[in-house]
Scaffold this active site. Structure first.
Site, mmCIF file in Angstrom:
data_model
loop_
_atom_site.group_PDB
_atom_site.id
_atom_site.type_symbol
_atom_site.label_atom_id
_atom_site.label_comp_id
_atom_site.label_asym_id
_atom_site.label_seq_id
_atom_site.Cartn_x
_atom_site.Cartn_y
_atom_site.Cartn_z
ATOM 1 N N CYS A 110 0.826 -1.565 -0.096
ATOM 2 C CA CYS A 110 0.075 0.231 0.105
ATOM 3 C C CYS A 110 0.798 1.301 -0.498
ATOM 4 C CB CYS A 110 -1.129 0.305 1.279
ATOM 5 S SG CYS A 110 -1.350 -1.704 1.445
ATOM 6 N N ASN A 341 2.293 -1.320 5.173
ATOM 7 C CA ASN A 341 2.724 -1.059 4.367
ATOM 8 C C ASN A 341 3.810 -2.798 3.522
ATOM 9 O OD1 ASN A 341 3.148 -1.432 1.497
ATOM 10 N ND2 ASN A 341 4.611 0.464 1.506
ATOM 11 N N GLY A 342 3.326 -3.657 3.753
ATOM 12 C CA GLY A 342 4.167 -5.095 3.128
ATOM 13 C C GLY A 342 3.797 -6.297 3.100
ATOM 14 N N MET A 588 20.125 -28.178 -16.638
ATOM 15 C CA MET A 588 18.723 -28.329 -17.456
ATOM 16 C C MET A 588 17.692 -28.200 -15.943
ATOM 17 S SD MET A 588 19.831 -28.575 -19.994
ATOM 18 C CE MET A 588 18.055 -28.331 -21.075
ATOM 19 N N GLU A 1008 18.138 -13.602 -20.486
ATOM 20 C CA GLU A 1008 19.104 -12.244 -20.027
ATOM 21 C C GLU A 1008 19.715 -11.633 -20.579
ATOM 22 O OE1 GLU A 1008 19.999 -11.114 -15.136
ATOM 23 O OE2 GLU A 1008 19.420 -12.937 -15.542
ATOM 24 N N LYS A 1076 15.258 -22.406 -10.610
ATOM 25 C CA LYS A 1076 15.409 -21.473 -9.130
ATOM 26 C C LYS A 1076 14.703 -20.385 -9.434
ATOM 27 C CE LYS A 1076 18.820 -20.315 -12.058
ATOM 28 N NZ LYS A 1076 21.065 -19.719 -12.212
ATOM 29 N N CYS A 1241 20.304 -30.736 -30.112
ATOM 30 C CA CYS A 1241 20.759 -30.346 -27.795
ATOM 31 C C CYS A 1241 20.707 -32.054 -28.038
ATOM 32 C CB CYS A 1241 20.190 -29.771 -27.065
ATOM 33 S SG CYS A 1241 20.413 -30.504 -25.149
ATOM 34 N N CYS A 1247 25.757 -28.600 -19.835
ATOM 35 C CA CYS A 1247 25.964 -26.726 -20.115
ATOM 36 C C CYS A 1247 26.649 -25.619 -19.137
ATOM 37 C CB CYS A 1247 25.046 -26.326 -19.791
ATOM 38 S SG CYS A 1247 22.760 -26.991 -20.153
ATOM 39 N N CYS A 1252 29.603 -28.263 -24.012
ATOM 40 C CA CYS A 1252 29.060 -29.045 -24.342
ATOM 41 C C CYS A 1252 29.417 -29.917 -25.810
ATOM 42 C CB CYS A 1252 27.627 -27.830 -25.112
ATOM 43 S SG CYS A 1252 26.195 -29.142 -26.304
#
Length: 1660
Positions: A110, A341-342, A588, A1008, A1076, A1241, A1247, A1252
């Protein structure tokens, strides 16, 4: 979204602007806007002010299709069960454990603030100001699907006696006796009869308590302005006036009222109208006006608030953003004591412990009436309401408000440089309470008042913005945003911010303002806490590890077999931890069946998945911000929290929950703990059935008896001299859970601690499970013995002798193991945003997949187990299947390898296996349909692997010819590939996937790490399948483009530049990743090649770590802000938010939809990754089938489903998967690992090693040359999948995907018998909440959601500005800015970046803004933009800027010293890649986090300055907070240290600290300060330059290793350096030995050898 008018607010702002707040004399004003987190398309606060030019029609476009009132279907049902529901009426009120389900349905965040008059003079001005400020926080609150019902807003003030006296006089009651009269503000049932009944009950209880009811007042309200959804649940709002004549003291009066309220709530709980009764407040001091209203209409709804007679000396205001969209009237805030707030992350544990306490809470002030005020928590209410009731209990029992909050929300006081030295008494206070009250942990800004004190405090992480200021006429303001009230800066005499763990209070009677340490010191000195702690708190001395094994190898083997160890557990997990001191890294995803579906036996832990934070609260960063975390545990009886005395401190403190044998022994000998060992074995002589249940019953009774006989430590043990075939060990997790739950229900849990002495615990997940279900510590005796055996084995000795493995001693091996467990535990806590193990203990932060209610009710009560599963007897059989291995005649001479981690023939089934990849390669490379059907057949015949394998399709229609089904070309447009980063996979793979998806009209994802601009334009130079532009690819065609349609913005912000954003079709915010969730990314240094480093603005060879997602997405309102930023910089790109399936995801998704996202992506736990700790891959996240179902159905029931496209991914392999996902509600489908397999693959699963064998996931040139894939292979695969979908649609009799999306009635359970249980229940997946109002195609084709009218549009429509951009000219402009103008300059930057790239613009836009800028001011600036702000700014200033110049300076003639004032907020310059910033004043927390190239000068910062910095230069001319330069691997920082306090605040893990010795460095520093003085007019800078020789020696230079040999840092810099000059500052990620679980360490020889043989078998 339609923009309804916020005009009223704007008008009021205008009115105010005239006379300034100076007119409201003597106020203290605290405003926490950070607290509410709704973002409604920035309603009109900004629209009418000066936007006449913005054409109204643009606003209406955001939805195509019929604009119905979004889901008036929502019923925001009030199911706040009265505090004691009927079921709890039994006289003993047995504590019931809290159910996770109740907690998950209520989440929120909030915006808040308060105003208080230091002279304690009441005025109506204060109330008016609070309402104005509330209106300026509208963007921090949420709105329901009807876009009109707010999630809630409210005010708490002192009681407006004049108003009430006036009313009483009119009624002939006469003026009230203010000392003895109290006012209750109530929500009552709307029905007249029920209302009368309720009032009668209330009056009777007051009467029987000896209070006189003076009268009832109907609160006058204007119902016409309430939104439709809120109106359906609107209560009848009444005030009741009661007189207490028997008490004189205010505290006693409040206590009597508290008892009355509790009695009324208890009486109401048995009535039909019980759920409709709620006390907003009942007090002699304060009153709360609140409701399910948008903040701007609160003052219009309650006529009282408009009356000049309504006067108060203070006001707390609050705007709510509830992520679940059926907000309820009672959950609006402020609560009775707090505005919060939280998010409290540990709420489940907190409630369980509060319930356990009920039996022991006693205080003389209650005069023996403690029983009448129970219970103290209500799982059906929100976390804020429960924190409020805990605080209320403490305060009513005689604590001060400050003390209550210090106790509930302690700061991170350990190793705190200031506290330890200057305020040891505060440390003693925290130490004393640490073992008695577990912290309510999570991001929180709390405002509180009991009518006499008004205050605010921030959680230990400081993850909520909080600013305060005080004016010359004694007005103090505290706010989550600045600019919520127009203030004359010349009247401000103090400006600051609350940092992590800080508190500020205003004592109204005395008019004093107390800042942080003054408040705490007063509380801490009230008792001799230090003396009590030193005399009573005992610590265990660390014991040495054993130096030889206790059992011979054969005995060890038998034990390992009996307790369920596999060779993978020993070799990959225990030995890696013993050898390297960290968890093993793997890659993987988790593609084996869930434990309950598996045909192999699993340990009980494998049925549990760790919960993790996403969106509603942030994960913490255990690597870089570990200073707020602690693994300390207290053992022994916890005293009565309402009493204070030395006996409460009598406990034993452990530095961590991992015990070795010696420490365990000393606990057994402790005279006060009186430890009792309870052996945990069950007897199967008379058969398995019923044996386990009987043992648990006996175990619980034995525990009960031991505690009643004074034992303060119960040891559950499976240790025995000889194993017996007929007495298998009880799964220790089951034993711990059962005893913990039993003691809670018997009210004995506070009297004792539980520890596990067990062989069944060796991995971090297993430790976490035991602690999460109630164990305070664990002695893993068999794991330690296994470490010793490994170190003494000939193989290890030889490897160490030959230098193939670092040498460790036998003690070191065990120490390493414990170290790895501890850092793994910190990581598991941090995923959920929990900092203290003491708060994690018993918090049950898990969900269960595959255990039935029988087991859950006995041992894991309150945990979610949505699919049912094993009974106790079935679990007993599974346990037995391990146990018998130790006794069979032909016991193997070595441990079995179950193949849970690595695929192996004869081991566990893996979804991605060599046979599957060979069949797929054959089909796509030969383009053979028959080969594809063999691949399909292989999938059909596989063992049950995922939940959807238990379902099949049924149809009520007859089949149609395939020719009548929509074409494959339209189906493939719904396909996407996973977010695989360039870096994790090779350039060849990444580009081949992108080209294939672009040919099909699907979408690939950049992952990313940015993208090479060379990929953005179509190829025109292809000859024979080759192109000189992309020479490493084959099989190309003219017209191909290698751009990724979806560009990802992750927490590391690598490669995120304005141009990258402007060139995206869609932008994806990565909150979590299936493999993850709750953690950041990692790219091992070996994979950071020169090319990768260039794209990421980093340095080759240096590992790159992405922080967990918390810097600017740490709550729902911040995520909504980032969505706003991205829509701002690229208004044509849809914004998607990637979440991972877990229980409660529907609630989160509703918040995301309300935050204006266009797409929500749900990933399953089985997603892949390039590198991740094994325990994360295996034990977090849930199946997407459940996550998708919950999301789809929650969105539908909240009327939000049409707003967002739902995309799902995780283990997709075929058309069957697509159709299943469609039936469960998904519009688009993501393929990750299988797309990699189609391009070549072979699932070698290495990896993370950069080795690889086919160059798919390697950056090594020689391996990349082997890359076999062609874009055409992937095109073939997706066309086959689409054809398979068409065939199935035809079979079912449907012509297009649209017709089956969300149609769960087409699914039914398959008739198959599972090995372990027949009790799985899939009814949740098969249920239906109805269908969206639009077809999937309409939802997918709607326009991008808009930010509504924004200031940037006004500027861009200015002819001079647009001409300057078009023709590269110079333009100067000055504009007013308000806090509701967010992400200003972002859209202009986007326009320039799209046209000119990141550095091609030659014009100049000189823009000056005056006022208080909203969040993300000057985000994504490009070169050529010179921005000046005269005033102040909120969070995220300069986020992602790539160039240009930004100056922030206060107005002339301020009443405060600019260098002492906080002028910009938290997380400024996040992910900046260029430009210069000059700030005359201080910044908040996390300044320049992940800065890669920008230069900045600032006059002071909060904690975590320069965190994760990889380049650029930061100069701080003033004080900094703790943890400076954590994770800083590049760039330089210069910090002025005038009082010699800097050194302990620096995180010394990476950087070295030196004086500015190099002349080049001195020049750099001086020229930046000169620029700062010239541009920002800094007086501090001028003083430094004036006495340069005096100040230069006071600067420290922070130098990461990658900068040590640069001319700026190296005094005797020789010209031997590579002539890179400036380039030197573009440095990267983490320059340090791989540590904790950052980079994949070198694989041990054995696994390398294994890989070789394994790979040769994989290559076709």
């Amino acid at each position: 979204m339609s923009v309804q008018s916020v005009c009223q607010v704007v008008q009021s702002v205008k009115l105010f602007a005239g006379n300034g707040v100076g007119s409201s004399k003597d106020l203290v004003f605290v405003d926490f806007v950070g607290l509410c987190s709704g973002k409604k398309s920035k309603k009109a606060c900004s629209s009418t002010r000066r936007r006449i030019s913005v054409n109204g029609s643009t606003i209406q476009k955001s939805f195509i299709g019929p604009r119905k009132n979004w889901a008036s279907s929502i019923k925001s049902v009030l199911d706040l069960e009265r505090v004691n529901s009927a079921s709890q009426q039994s006289s003993d009120l047995k504590p019931k454990v809290v159910n996770l389900k109740d907690i998950l349905s209520e989440r929120g965040a909030c915006g808040v603030g308060f105003i208080a008059n230091l002279d304690n003079k009441a005025s109506h001005e204060i109330v008016k100001d609070a309402l104005t400020a509330l209106g300026c926080m509208e963007h921090r609150g949420g709105c329901g699907a009807d876009n009109d019902s707010g999630d809630g807003s409210g005010l708490m003030t002192s009681i407006p006696w004049e108003l009430f006296d006036n009313w009483a006089n009119e009624r002939g009651i006469g003026a009230f006796d203010r000392l003895h009269t109290s006012v209750g503000m109530l929500f009552l049932p709307m029905d007249d009869n029920l209302n009368r009944e309720a009032r009668t009950v209330i009056s009777n209880i007051f009467k029987q308590e000896g209070l006189k009811v003076l009268g009832w007042r109907s609160v006058p309200v204007n119902t016409s302005i309430v939104g439709p959804n809120a109106r359906e649940t609107m209560p009848n709002i009444q005030q009741v006036f009661v007189q207490i004549s028997k008490e004189e003291n205010v505290d006693d009066i409040e206590r009597e009222l508290y008892i009355c309220r509790k009695l009324i709530e208890r009486a109401a709980s048995t009535e039909t109208w019980g759920n409709d009764l709620y006390f907003c407040s009942l007090s002699n001091q304060t009153i709360v006006y609140k409701g399910m209203l948008r903040s701007e209409v609160l003052g219009l709804f309650y006529f009282d608030l408009q009356s000049d007679l309504y006067k108060s000396a203070f006001a707390i205001y609050h705007r709510r953003y509830s992520t679940n969209t059926s907000p309820r009237w009672p959950l609006a805030q402020p609560m009775r004591f707090l505005g919060h707030n939280g998010e409290i992350n540990t709420i489940q544990g907190n409630l369980n412990w509060m319930q356990s306490r009920e039996a022991s809470l006693k205080s003389p002030v209650w005069r023996g009436r403690e029983n009448e005020i129970r219970p103290f928590g209500n799982p059906k209410a929100s976390d804020s309401a429960n924190l409020d009731s805990a605080a209320e209990l403490l305060i009513r029992s005689g604590r001060t408000p400050e003390e209550a909050l210090m106790l509930l929300v302690p700061e991170a006081y350990k190793n705190h440089p200031t506290l330890m030295i200057k305020y040891p008494e505060i440390v003693d206070f925290y130490d004393y309470y640490k073992g008695q009250m577990e912290a309510w942990d999570g991001p929180a800004l709390l405002l509180f008042s009991d009518g006499k004190t008004v205050g605010a405090c921030l959680d230990r992480n400081g993850l909520r913005p909080a600013r305060y200021w005080r004016t010359v006429d004694n007005v103090v303001y505290v706010a989550s945003e600045v600019g919520v009230l127009p203030t004359d800066d010349s009247k401000i005499i103090m400006k600051g911010r609350l940092g992590p763990g800080m508190m500020i209070t205003v004592d109204l009677p005395s008019g004093q303002v107390y800042e942080n340490t003054e408040v705490k010191k007063r509380v801490a000195l009230s008792n001799p806490y230090g003396k009590w702690v030193t005399e009573n708190l005992r610590s265990i001395k660390p014991a040495n590890f054993l130096s030889s094994t206790l059992m011979d190898n054969e005995v060890i083997l038998r034990r390992q077999q009996a307790f369920g160890y596999s060779s993978e557990d020993v070799q990959m997990v225990i030995e890696t931890m013993a050898g390297q001191g960290k968890e093993p890294t793997f890659c993987m995803g988790d593609d084996i069946p869930l434990a309950v579906l598996s045909q192999k036996p699993h340990m009980l832990y494998d049925y549990f998945k760790q919960r993790f934070a996403q969106v509603t609260n942030p994960a913490i960063d255990p690597l870089r911000e570990g200073l707020v975390m602690s693994l300390e545990v207290n053992l022994g009886k916890r005293g009565n929290i309402l009493g204070i005395g030395p006996e409460n401190a009598s406990q034993v403190i452990l530095s961590s929950p991992v015990l070795n044998e010696g420490e365990f022994e000393s606990l057994l000998k402790d005279p006060y703990l009186k430890a009792q060992v309870l052996p945990a074995f069950f007897n199967i002589r008379k058969g398995v059935d019923g044996s386990l249940e009987k043992t648990l019953t006996n175990l619980c009774e034995a525990a009960d008896e031991a505690v009643r006989n004074g034992s303060q430590l119960l040891v559950l043990s499976d240790r025995s001299d000889e194993l017996e075939a007929t007495r298998p060990a009880v799964p220790i997790l089951l034993a711990v859970g059962a005893v913990h739950q039993h003691l809670i229900q018997n009210g004995l849990r506070m009297s004792t601690s539980i520890i596990a002495d067990t062989a069944q615990c060796f991995s971090t997940h297993q430790f976490a499970c035991l602690i999460g279900y109630g164990a305070s510590a664990v002695c893993p005796y068999l794991a330690l013995e296994t470490c010793r055996q490994w170190r003494l084995s000939n193989r290890t000795v030889n490897l160490m002798r030959n230098g193939k493995m670092p040498t460790v001693t036998i003690e070191q091996a065990q120490k390493n193991f414990c170290k790895a467990v501890k850092s793994g535990l910190l990581k598991i806590l941090s995923k959920m945003g929990i900092s203290l193990l003491s708060s994690y203990c018993g918090a049950q932060i898990f969900e269960v997949y595959g255990l039935g209610n029988e087991i859950i009710d006995i041992a894991f009560c309150g945990s979610m187990s949505s699919i049912g599963g094993l009974t106790l007897d079935e679990l007993a059989r599974e346990t037995l299947s391990f146990w018998v291995k130790a006794f069979s005649e032909d016991t193997a001479k070595r441990l079995e390898n179950f193949g849970f981690i690595q695929f192996r023939p004869g081991g566990e089934y893996h979804g991605n296996n060599p046979e599957m990849s060979k069949l797929l390669h054959k089909a796509v490379r030969q383009k053979s349909e028959s080969a594809y059907s063999i691949y399909q057949q292989h999938l059909v015949n596989r063992p049950v692997n995922v939940l959807r394998d238990l379902l099949e399709f049924k149809s009520d229609r007859s089949p149609i010819p395939v020719g009548k089904v929509e074409p494959a070309t339209s189906i493939v447009q719904r396909f996407c590939t996973g977010g695989m980063s360039l870096g994790a996979i090779s350039r060849e793979t990444h580009e081949a996937i992108a080209i294939a998806m672009n040919r099909l009209g699907g979408k690939s994802n950049s992952g990313e790490g940015g993208e090479d601009p060379i990929r953005w334009s179509p190829l025109t130079d292809v000859v024979d399948g080759y192109s000189p532009t992309l020479p490493h690819l084959k099989g190309l065609q003219n017209g191909d483009t290698a751009t990724s349609a979806i560009k990802q913005v992750a927490s590391g912000r690598f490669g995120v530049t304005p141009t990258f954003l402007a060139n995206a079709d869609q932008l994806e915010i990565k909150i979590a990743q299936g493999a993850k969730p709750g953690e950041g990314g990692q790219l091992p240094g070996k994979k950071v090649s020169a090319y990768i480093a260039r794209l990421r603005n980093s340095k080759p060879g240096v590992p790159l770590i992405s922080p967990p997602p918390h810097h600017d997405i740490y709550s729902i309102e911040d995520l909504a802000q980032l969505i706003f930023d991205l829509h701002q910089v690229n208004p044509k790109a849809k914004v998607s938010v990637k979440l991972v399936a877990e229980a409660g995801i529907g609630t989160v998704a509703s918040g995301v939809a309300k935050g204006n996202a266009d797409i929500i992506q749900i990933s399953g736990h089985d997603g892949g990754t390039g590198a991740s700790p094994v325990s994360s891959i295996k034990h977090a996240g849930g199946p997407w089938e459940l996550g998708l179902t919950e999301t789809h159905q929650t969105l539908i029931s909240n009327g939000l489903r049409e707003r967002v496209i739902l995309r799902v991914d995780g283990g997709f392999k075929s058309g069957f998967d697509v159709l299943m996902a469609a039936a469960m509600g998904a519009d688009e489908y993501g393929f990750g690992s299988v797309a990699m397999i189609a391009t070549g693959c072979v699932m070698a699963r290495i990896c993370h090693t950069n080795n690889c064998p086919v160059g798919v996931a390697s950056q090594r040139e020689e391996l990349r040359a082997r890359f076999p894939g062609l874009p055409g292979d992937l095109v073939n695969f997706f066309l086959y999948v689409a054809e398979e979908v068409r065939g199935m649609l035809a079979q079912l009799g449907y012509g297009k995907l649209d017709d089956i999306i969300g149609r769960t009635e087409l699914l039914r359970s398959r008739d198959i018998s599972l090995m372990k249980t027949q009790h799985l229940d899939l009814s949740y997946i098969l249920s239906s909440a109805g269908l969206p109002k639009w077809s999937s195609t309409m939802i997918r084709n709607q326009e991008v959601h808009s930010n509504g009218p924004v200031l940037d549009d006004v500027l861009l429509s200015d002819q001079e500005v647009s001409e300057a951009i078009e023709k590269e000219l110079v333009v100067n402009k000055t504009v007013n800015i308000y806090n509701v103008d967010r992400a200003v300059c972002g859209r202009i930057s986007g326009v320039i970046a799209k046209k000119y790239g990141d550095s091609g613009f030659a014009g100049q836009l000189n823009l000056t803004f005056t006022g208080s800028a909203g969040q993300s001011f000057a985000c994504f600036l490009t070169p050529g933009m010179n921005i000046r702000l005269v005033g102040e700014a909120n969070d995220y200033v300069g986020k992602g800027m790539a160039g240009g110049e930004l100056v922030v300076t206060p107005v002339e003639n301020t009443g405060f010293l600019p260098e002492d004032a906080t002028i910009v907020g938290n997380t400024c310059l996040y992910g900046a890649t260029g430009g210069q910033v000059f700030v005359r004043g201080k910044a908040g927390e996390r300044f320049a986090v992940r800065n890669s190239l920008a230069q900045a000068v600032v006059e002071g910062t909060g904690d975590h300055c320069c965190e994760y910095m990889t380049g650029g230069c930061v100069v701080v001319l003033g004080k900094v907070g703790r943890n400076v330069a954590a994770g800083m691997t590049g760039g330089l920082a210069y910090i002025l240290d005038e009082d010699d306090t800097l050194i302990p605040k620096v995180n010394k893990e990476i950087v070295k600290i030196q004086r500015v010795v190099a002349s080049v460095g001195q020049m750099q520093l001086k020229s930046l300060i000169e620029a700062h003085v010239e541009k920002a007019g800094s007086s501090k800078g001028a003083a430094i330059l004036k006495e340069w020789d005096k100040y230069l020696p006071l600067f420290w230079q922070l130098v990461p290793p990658s900068e040590e040999d640069t001319p700026e840092a190296c005094a005797n810099f020789a010209q031997t350096a590579t002539g890179e000059g400036d380039e030197k500052h573009v440095v990267a990620g983490d320059d340090q030995p791989p540590h904790k679980d950052e980079a994949g360490g070198p694989s041990t020889d054995e696994s390398a050898a294994h890989s070789k043989t394994h790979i040769s078998s994989l290559l076709d």
